[in-house]
Design a protein around this motif. Structure first.
Motif, PDB file in Angstrom:
ATOM      1  N   PRO A   1      12.985   5.678  12.540  1.00 18.20           N
ATOM      2  CA  PRO A   1      11.768   5.106  11.933  1.00 18.20           C
ATOM      3  C   PRO A   1      12.017   3.665  11.506  1.00 18.20           C
ATOM      4  N   PRO A   2      10.970   2.863  11.426  1.00 19.06           N
ATOM      5  CA  PRO A   2      11.142   1.449  11.070  1.00 19.06           C
ATOM      6  C   PRO A   2      11.616   1.281   9.636  1.00 19.06           C
ATOM      7  N   GLU A   3      12.301   0.167   9.374  1.00 21.21           N
ATOM      8  CA  GLU A   3      12.788  -0.141   8.027  1.00 21.21           C
ATOM      9  C   GLU A   3      11.635  -0.468   7.081  1.00 21.21           C
ATOM     10  N   THR A   4      10.604  -1.139   7.607  1.00 16.03           N
ATOM     11  CA  THR A   4       9.447  -1.494   6.790  1.00 16.03           C
ATOM     12  C   THR A   4       8.185  -0.940   7.431  1.00 16.03           C
ATOM     13  N   TRP A   5       7.172  -0.772   6.588  1.00 17.15           N
ATOM     14  CA  TRP A   5       5.880  -0.244   7.036  1.00 17.15           C
ATOM     15  C   TRP A   5       4.817  -1.002   6.258  1.00 17.15           C
ATOM     16  N   ASP A   6       3.724  -1.389   6.901  1.00 22.48           N
ATOM     17  CA  ASP A   6       2.652  -2.106   6.206  1.00 22.48           C
ATOM     18  C   ASP A   6       1.884  -1.139   5.314  1.00 22.48           C
TER      19      ASP A   6
ATOM     20  N   TYR B   1       7.484   5.226   1.923  1.00 22.90           N
ATOM     21  CA  TYR B   1       7.660   3.777   1.849  1.00 22.90           C
ATOM     22  C   TYR B   1       6.929   3.292   0.605  1.00 22.90           C
ATOM     23  N   TRP B   2       7.498   2.293  -0.097  1.00 23.93           N
ATOM     24  CA  TRP B   2       6.886   1.723  -1.291  1.00 23.93           C
ATOM     25  C   TRP B   2       6.752   0.223  -1.125  1.00 23.93           C
TER      26      TRP B   2
ATOM     27  N   GLN C   1      12.505   2.743  -3.293  1.00 23.73           N
ATOM     28  CA  GLN C   1      11.447   2.577  -4.292  1.00 23.73           C
ATOM     29  C   GLN C   1      11.818   1.556  -5.357  1.00 23.73           C
ATOM     30  N   THR C   2      13.104   1.433  -5.671  1.00 22.36           N
ATOM     31  CA  THR C   2      13.512   0.517  -6.740  1.00 22.36           C
ATOM     32  C   THR C   2      13.485  -0.940  -6.301  1.00 22.36           C
TER      33      THR C   2
ATOM     34  N   GLY D   1       3.770  -0.991  -5.840  1.00 24.35           N
ATOM     35  CA  GLY D   1       4.051   0.384  -6.241  1.00 24.35           C
ATOM     36  C   GLY D   1       3.286   1.440  -5.476  1.00 24.35           C
ATOM     37  N   HIS D   2       2.582   1.059  -4.424  1.00 24.05           N
ATOM     38  CA  HIS D   2       1.853   2.036  -3.616  1.00 24.05           C
ATOM     39  C   HIS D   2       2.848   2.801  -2.745  1.00 24.05           C
TER      40      HIS D   2
END
Length: 116
Positions: A53-58, A33-34, A70-71, A38-39
């Motif tokens: 898996p979830p679409e977003t992650w903190d 996940y990005w 990533q883009t 950029g982390h």
């Protein structure tokens, strides 16, 4: 003077925990996940659960939401300015409502002869 006790802080029968005692680890897979900074974060998920898996992650570094692309990472959340209690009241009530409530309260106080 040190006592020289090598097993200090251990209990009887305690030994090194290894794969033999714990059993085999569950099969896992990793997803990258990005975030907008950029982390990259790569949490691992169990293959056996069958849940997507979830679409977003903190992001653990900055707290922004991170996505799998990533883009085009998710945009950071918009910070809302602090609102006072009066601002929230004004959102719910119009000026006419406020005037009616004020008139009703003043009439009640005048009826009890607390104000003139």
């Amino acid at each position: 003077m040190a006592s020289g006790n090598a097993i200090r802080g251990s209990r009887v029968g305690a030994g090194p925990m290894g794969e033999a005692e714990r059993g085999d680890a569950a099969p896992r897979f990793r997803i990258s996940y990005w975030c907008a900074n950029g982390h990259e974060t790569t949490p691992s998920f169990s293959e056996e659960v069958g849940v997507q898996p979830p679409e977003t992650w903190d992001c653990p570094r900055c707290g922004f939401p991170a996505g799998q692309d990533q883009t085009t990472p998710p945009s950071p959340p918009r910070n809302e300015p602090y609102k006072t209690h009066l601002a929230y009241v004004k959102e719910r009530r119009s000026d006419a409502d406020g005037q009616a409530i004020l008139d009703e309260a003043l009439a009640s106080l005048r009826a009890r002869k607390l104000i003139r």
